[in-house]
Design an enzyme around this catalytic site. Structure first.
Site, mmCIF file in Angstrom:
data_model
loop_
_atom_site.group_PDB
_atom_site.id
_atom_site.type_symbol
_atom_site.label_atom_id
_atom_site.label_comp_id
_atom_site.label_asym_id
_atom_site.label_seq_id
_atom_site.Cartn_x
_atom_site.Cartn_y
_atom_site.Cartn_z
ATOM 1 N N GLU A 1 0.808 -1.232 0.000
ATOM 2 C CA GLU A 1 0.000 0.000 0.000
ATOM 3 C C GLU A 1 0.838 1.277 0.000
ATOM 4 O OE1 GLU A 1 -4.096 -1.465 1.993
ATOM 5 O OE2 GLU A 1 -2.486 -1.014 3.403
HETATM 6 N N1 IFG Z 1 -4.465 -4.058 4.222
HETATM 7 C C1 IFG Z 1 -3.228 -3.618 4.866
HETATM 8 C C2 IFG Z 1 -3.095 -3.902 6.345
HETATM 9 C C3 IFG Z 1 -4.428 -3.798 7.085
HETATM 10 C C4 IFG Z 1 -5.450 -4.672 6.374
HETATM 11 C C5 IFG Z 1 -6.728 -4.791 7.174
HETATM 12 C C6 IFG Z 1 -2.166 -5.643 3.990
HETATM 13 C C7 IFG Z 1 -0.918 -6.306 3.434
HETATM 14 C C8 IFG Z 1 -5.694 -4.127 4.998
HETATM 15 N N2 IFG Z 1 -2.101 -4.305 4.192
HETATM 16 O O1 IFG Z 1 -3.138 -6.317 4.248
HETATM 17 O O2 IFG Z 1 -2.181 -2.984 6.930
HETATM 18 O O3 IFG Z 1 -4.869 -2.470 7.181
HETATM 19 O O4 IFG Z 1 -7.549 -5.820 6.692
#
Ligand code: IFG
Length: 541
Positions: free
Chosen positions: A342
Site C-alpha cells: 500500500e
Molecule cells: N491491508 C493492509 C493492512 C491492514 C489490512 C486490514 C495488507 C498487506 C488491509 N495491508 O493487508 O495494513 O490495514 O484488513
C-alpha cells in the site's frame, strides 16, 4: 467385575461406538448437533485407523520413556507430561529407557527411519498396553504430542481438574504435513499485544501444528521493538496505538524471549518491519527520515497509504540497515519481512528501486526477504518469498515472479484474513475484502488457487490478523477461532481427504476442549458444536 475391567468394557463400547460411525462415512449436511465425529483431531492426520480393541488409560502409574542420549525427545516428553498433569505431583514421570519400554507406558523416540514421514512427520500407535510415538526428527515428535493431546479427553486441558484416569482410543496414525509454511500473522502495531498474549497465541498455534509466526512489528500507528541505534523509534514511535491508547513495545530481551518461546514449539518467527509505506511511527520519531526534514505527528487513525520513507536519502538506507541488522541478530529464523504494501506516495519506479535496495540489505544480513505481493514488481532474488494478499489483482506479476524463482505464501484476504467479519452481525473486524465465514476459510485448495504456478513454488499458507479493531487477547481469540483451525487443516492435511461436511463435525468436537482452554471462540452457526461443560467455560489459564 473389577473397576479397571469395567473401565475397559466402557471404553470398549465407546471405541466400538466411535469406530462404528466410521463406517457410515461423512455425515450428510446438516450434521445433527449430537453427531459425534470419528475422532476430534485437527488438522486431520494423513492416515488414521481406529482399532476396535481397548484403548490406553493414562493414570498415576503411567511413565513416559525416552531413549538415552536424546535430549530433545526428553524435553518433548516433559512437555507432554506437563500437558497431562499440570502440577508435578500429578504429571507422569519421564524416564530414560535402558531397554524396550515396558507395558503400561508411553514412549517417544526419534528412531523412525525411511522417507515416509519427513522432518515434521510421526507415527502414533495406541493399544491397550502402550502408546508408541515415533518420528525422524524432534518436530515430528512434537506434532505427534499435539495429536495425542487431542485424543486425550478435553478435561486434560482444564488445569484445576482432579487427578483421574484419562482414556485414549486405540489408533494407528501415520502423519506428515502437506505444506512447509503453516503460518499466522499477528499485527501488534495497530494495537500492542503484551508478551503474555503473544505467548498465549503461540500456544494455540502449536496445538494446531502451525509453524510460522509472522509478527507485524511496525506500522503508521506504532513501532513495537526497541532498536538500540534508533531509540526514539520505540520510546516515541511506540508510545501510542489506534484509538490513542498507551501502545507499548518489546525490549530486545522480550522479543528474543518470544522468538525462543516460539522456537521451543517448532514455530519460526518471521519479523516484519513494513516499508517504505506504513511508516508514520518511524517518520514521527526522526525528522531526518522525512524528505522535508519535518517529523509528522503520531497517528492513531486507521487510514492507509499516506506515509513513505524518503527513498532518495542515504539516511533512509542507513536506517534500514541498522534496523534489519539489529532484528536479524535476534532472529534465528531465515526470514525477514519488509512489508512493501500500500505505497501511494511513490512512483512505481521509485518503489521498485527501494525494494531492490532493501533486498540487498536483507540478504547482506543473511536473511531471505519476504514481502507483500506488491514486491513482485521488483527484480527479486530466487530465494525471495512473495506473500499473496490482494484478492482482486490479476496476480500476473506474482505468477511471473514465481516463474523466475520466487516462492509464494498464500494469504488471500477474501478467505483467510482473520480480521474480516464472520458475517454482518460480527462486531469486531472489517469488511473491505467481504465477510468470510468458516466454510470460506476452509473450502479452497492452495495448490490450485493460482493458475500457471508450479506447486513447488507454493511454500504454504498464512492467516493474518490485523488489529485495527482488535485490542486484546479475547478479541484475538474470537476472530482467530475457529477459522485458524480451518487454515491449519488447509495447510497440513492431504487435499483429497478434506471435506467440509466431515470437518465441521470434527470441529464441533473441539468445543469442550476449547472451552476448557478458555478460548473465546466464535460459536459459528455453521458448526454442530458438542455441548461444553459450562462450568469449564472461561476456565482459568
Ligand atoms: N491491508 C493492509 C493492512 C491492514 C489490512 C486490514 C495488507 C498487506 C488491509 N495491508 O493487508 O495494513 O490495514 O484488513
Amino acid at each position: 467385575m473389577g473397576a479397571r475391567a469395567r473401565r475397559f468394557s466402557t471404553s470398549l463400547l465407546a471405541a466400538l461406538a466411535v469406530a462404528s460411525c466410521a463406517r457410515v462415512g461423512p455425515p450428510a449436511e446438516p450434521a445433527g448437533p449430537t453427531e459425534r465425529p470419528v475422532h476430534g483431531v485437527i488438522p486431520l492426520p494423513s492416515s488414521v485407523q481406529l482399532d476396535p480393541g481397548d484403548g490406553f488409560t493414562v493414570d498415576s502409574a503411567t511413565v513416559i520413556f525416552v531413549p538415552s542420549g536424546d535430549p530433545e525427545a526428553e524435553r518433548i516428553a516433559r512437555y507432554l507430561s506437563g500437558l497431562i498433569g499440570p502440577s508435578p505431583e500429578r504429571a507422569p514421570e519421564v524416564r530414560v529407557a535402558a531397554g524396550p519400554p515396558p507395558p503400561g507406558s508411553i514412549s517417544l523416540a526419534t528412531d523412525l527411519r525411511g522417507p515416509v514421514v519427513g522432518e515434521e512427520g510421526y507415527t502414533l500407535v495406541v493399544t491397550a498396553d502402550r502408546i508408541t510415538l515415533r518420528a525422524q526428527r524432534p518436530a515430528g515428535l512434537f506434532y505427534g504430542v499435539q495429536t495425542l493431546r487431542q485424543l486425550l479427553p478435553p478435561e486434560v486441558e482444564y488445569t484445576a481438574a482432579y487427578p483421574r484416569p484419562l482414556r485414549v482410543p486405540a489408533v494407528r496414525i501415520a502423519d506428515q504435513p502437506r505444506f512447509a509454511w503453516r503460518g499466522a500473522m499477528l499485527d501488534v502495531a495497530r494495537h500492542f499485544a503484551p508478551v503474555e498474549d503473544v505467548k498465549r497465541y503461540i500456544d494455540l498455534l502449536a496445538l494446531h501444528k502451525l509453524n510460522r509466526l509472522h509478527l507485524h512489528l511496525s506500522d503508521d500507528q506504532g513501532w513495537r521493538i526497541d532498536i538500540r541505534s534508533w531509540p526514539d523509534l520505540a520510546t516515541h514511535g511506540g508510545s501510542t496505538e489506534v484509538g490513542g491508547g498507551p501502545g507499548g513495545y518489546y525490549t530486545q530481551e522480550q522479543y528474543a524471549d518470544l522468538v525462543a518461546y516460539a522456537r521451543d514449539r517448532f514455530i519460526v518467527a518471521v519479523p516484519e518491519i513494513d516499508m517504505p509505506g506504513h511508516t508514520n511511527a518511524a517518520l514521527a520519531s526522526y525528522p531526518e527520515l522525512n524528505c522535508d526534514g519535518i517529523a509528522p505527528p503520531l497517528y492513531t487513525g486507521t487510514e492507509v497509504g499516506f506515509s513513505t520513507l524518503c527513498v532518495h536519502s542515504d539516511t533512509t538506507y542507513r536506517f534500514v540497515d541498522d534496523v534489519v541488522r539489529e532484528i536479524s541478530a535476534l532472529t534465528p529464523g531465515p526470514y525477514f519481512h519488509v512489508g512493501g504494501d500500500e505505497v501511494e506516495e511513490l512512483t512505481p519506479e521509485e518503489y521498485v528501486r527501494f525494494i531492490e535496495r532493501v533486498q540487498e540489505i536483507v540478504t547482506s544480513h543473511g536473511k531471505r526477504m519476504v514481502g507483500w505481493d506488491e514486491i513482485a514488481a521488483a527484480d527479486l532474488t530466487p530465494g525471495a518469498v512473495i506473500q499473496l494478499w490482494r484478492p482482486d489483482t490479476a496476480h500476473i506479476e506474482i505468477i511471473e515472479a514465481a516463474r523466475r524463482g520466487a516462492s509464494l505464501v498464500l494469504s488471500p484476504a477474501d478467505r483467510i484474513y482473520l480480521d474480516m467479519k464472520y458475517d454482518s452481525a460480527t462486531v469486531l473486524g472489517l469488511t473491505w475484502a467481504g465477510v468470510t465465514d468458516l466454510r470460506r476459510a476452509y473450502d479452497w485448495d492452495p495448490a490450485t488457487f493460482l493458475r500457471g504456478v508450479a506447486p513447488s513454488a507454493i511454500l504454504g499458507v498464512e492467516a493474518p490478523l490485523w488489529a485495527e479493531t482488535v485490542g486484546n487477547i479475547r478479541d484475538i481469540e474470537h476472530m482467530a477461532f475457529p477459522r485458524l483451525a480451518a487454515v491449519a487443516e488447509v495447510a497440513w492435511s492431504p487435499a483429497e481427504s478434506r471435506s467440509w461436511s466431515e470437518f465441521r463435525t470434527r470441529l464441533g468436537a473441539q468445543a469442550p476442549r476449547w472451552s476448557a482452554l478458555g478460548i473465546n471462540f466464535y460459536r459459528s452457526p455453521e458448526v454442530p458444536w458438542l455441548p461444553e461443560a459450562l462450568w469449564w467455560r472461561g476456565g482459568e489459564r
